[in-house]
Design an enzyme around this catalytic site. Structure first.
Site, PDB file in Angstrom:
ATOM      1  CB  SER A  18      66.563  48.401 -42.354  1.00  0.00           C
ATOM      2  OG  SER A  18      67.028  47.092 -42.618  1.00  0.00           O
ATOM      3  CE  LYS A  19      72.278  45.694 -45.853  1.00  0.00           C
ATOM      4  NZ  LYS A  19      73.505  45.704 -45.001  1.00  0.00           N
ATOM      5  CG  LEU A  49      80.201  38.233 -30.364  1.00  0.00           C
ATOM      6  CD1 LEU A  49      80.949  37.517 -29.220  1.00  0.00           C
ATOM      7  CD2 LEU A  49      80.576  37.585 -31.698  1.00  0.00           C
ATOM      8  CB  THR A  77      70.738  42.965 -49.886  1.00  0.00           C
ATOM      9  OG1 THR A  77      69.867  42.061 -50.525  1.00  0.00           O
ATOM     10  CG2 THR A  77      69.888  44.073 -49.282  1.00  0.00           C
ATOM     11  CG  ASP A  78      69.688  40.673 -54.744  1.00  0.00           C
ATOM     12  OD1 ASP A  78      69.328  40.551 -53.552  1.00  0.00           O
ATOM     13  OD2 ASP A  78      69.754  39.712 -55.537  1.00  0.00           O
ATOM     14  CD  GLU A  79      66.401  40.177 -49.697  1.00  0.00           C
ATOM     15  OE1 GLU A  79      65.406  40.528 -49.061  1.00  0.00           O
ATOM     16  OE2 GLU A  79      67.068  39.160 -49.420  1.00  0.00           O
ATOM     17  CE1 TYR A 122      68.961  42.488 -44.470  1.00  0.00           C
ATOM     18  CE2 TYR A 122      67.944  41.762 -46.527  1.00  0.00           C
ATOM     19  CZ  TYR A 122      69.070  42.016 -45.770  1.00  0.00           C
ATOM     20  OH  TYR A 122      70.320  41.803 -46.317  1.00  0.00           O
ATOM     21  CB  SER A 123      64.759  44.991 -48.687  1.00  0.00           C
ATOM     22  OG  SER A 123      63.356  45.051 -48.668  1.00  0.00           O
ATOM     23  CG  LEU A 181      80.610  42.541 -44.366  1.00  0.00           C
ATOM     24  CD1 LEU A 181      82.055  42.173 -44.128  1.00  0.00           C
ATOM     25  CD2 LEU A 181      79.974  41.574 -45.340  1.00  0.00           C
ATOM     26  CG  ASN A 208      63.073  29.819 -53.006  1.00  0.00           C
ATOM     27  OD1 ASN A 208      64.188  30.218 -53.332  1.00  0.00           O
ATOM     28  ND2 ASN A 208      62.206  30.576 -52.354  1.00  0.00           N
ATOM     29  CB  SER A 260      71.334  39.329 -42.337  1.00  0.00           C
ATOM     30  OG  SER A 260      71.382  38.077 -41.672  1.00  0.00           O
TER      31      SER A 260
END
Ligand code: NAD
Length: 353
Positions: free
Chosen positions: A166-167, A39, A138-140, A163-164, A85, A262, A89
């Site tokens: 770390s993913k 949370l 992710t695709d990132e 972020y990407s 998940l 965008n 993010s």
């Protein structure tokens, strides 16, 4: 019914995609669901209406970096599958504060893998054969595309943001736990999701809420960055299909074949708001171009043909139908997002490095 009498441990089930997965599992399958979520600011238990009264649902507020808590959860619930998940993010937040991303996305995934492995090793041969660890990425991780081409499952990793990166690290750990320890893992890499219950820091809900308030609509850079949009409920269906029929050790790309700049996305939101909630002037007048995000990837686009061919998945929503549904949902569910603003989320610009 699908997943009858099976328990699925979903991490991050109070987040945007996780809550869509939990809602889908409870509504459309016979699975028991254990939602493990710390949370964070991004979580919202209001995204799971009716879940707490469902006898097939349990909630455990824990961090995926806590090995002892995870061990007890595996021992108590004896899950047949994990869908991971839980993550930090938001790219802009990762620019200002990468530490949480390293902790949850890398150390958290490592801790979860270790506890899943420990659990899996203690199962009967039949339960061992049935067990799956599905990691959602992710695709990132593939970096940025030029004007043409698509990311496939064999595209090289070239992450550009904290972020990407770390993913990408977590994807490599998941692969290694399969290759080294035989843990039955599968990885999915999806494109940008959108739909109901999306935290207002992300592009689409941000623009809807700002547009409704008649406030400036800040578009990063020249607005020509391209994303490939995936309706979150199509994604949730894809994930349960992969869990059920995906091949161990494989990766599957998930995308909606909806490439848009965008600026196109924001223009379409303006048109929908003007139709559904007319204001004093066209919302397009509110668009303003602001300093670009550092390291802003130019284009992402997913080739989802492996998932379509092997598992028969197909997106139900195209971008026009999905976006119209989404705008309508935000108009009809003001209470959900107003509560987030009232809790102190200010919609201000971050991530300029
Ligand atoms: P989100 O930020 O909306 O939700 C993340 C959830 O994880 C929250 O409920 C949060 O409380 C929980 N969480 C965070 N840290 C945790 C921890 N240490 N322990 C336990 N729970 C923790 O994210 P989302 O958009 O739902 O994304 C879910 C997954 O899908 C992430 O792995 C993300 O990288 C991936 N993904 C998302 C998108 C997208 O467009 N949203 C696209 C590609 C991939």
């Amino acid at each position: 019914m699908r997943f009858d009498n099976l328990t699925i441990l979903v991490t991050g089930g109070a987040g945007f995609i996780g809550s869509a997965v939990v809602r889908h599992l409870l509504a459309d399958t016979g699975a028991r669901v254990v939602n493990v979520d710390k949370l964070t600011y991004a979580a919202n238990l209001d995204s799971l209406p009716g879940a707490s009264g469902n006898p097939r649902y349990a909630f455990e507020q824990h961090c995926i970096c806590q090995a002892e808590a995870l061990r007890r959860i595996f021992e108590t619930y004896q899950p047949s599958a994990v869908i991971n998940l839980a993550a930090e993010s938001h790219v802009d937040r990762s620019i200002d504060g990468p530490g949480d991303f390293i902790q949850t996305n890398i150390v958290g995934t490592f801790t979860l893998l270790q506890e899943a492995l420990r659990h899996w090793r203690g199962l009967s041969p039949e339960a061992k054969a049935r067990f799956r660890f599905l990691h959602v990425s992710t695709d990132e991780v593939f970096g940025s595309l030029g004007e043409t081409g698509l990311f496939s499952e064999t595209s090289a990793y070239a992450p550009n943001s904290p972020y990407s990166a770390s993913k990408a690290s977590s994807d490599h750990l998941v692969r290694a736990w399969r290759e080294t320890y035989d843990l039955p893992t599968i990885v999915t890499n999806c494109s940008n999701n959108y739909g109901p219950y999306h935290f207002p820091e992300k592009l689409i809900p941000h623009m809807i809420i700002k547009g409704l308030a008649g406030e400036p609509l800040p578009v990063y850079g020249d607005g020509r960055n391209i994303r490939d949009w995936l309706y979150v409920e199509d994604h949730a269906r894809a994930l349960t299909l992969v869990l059920e029929h995906g091949r161990i050790g494989e990766t599957y790309n998930i995308g909606g074949r909806n490439e848009r700049t965008n600026l196109d996305v924001v223009n379409t939101i303006c048109e929908l708001l003007d139709q559904l909630a007319p204001g004093p002037a066209s919302r397009r007048n509110l668009i303003s171009f602001v300093t670009d995000r550092p390291g802003h990837d130019r284009r992402y686009a997913i080739d989802a043909s492996k998932l379509e061919r092997e598992l028969g998945w197909k997106a139900k929503e195209d971008f026009d139908s999905g976006l119209a549904k989404t705008v309508r949902w935000y108009l009809e569910n003001r209470v959900w997002w107003q509560a987030i603003l009232d809790r102190g989320y200010h919609q201000s610009r971050i991530g300029l490095g």
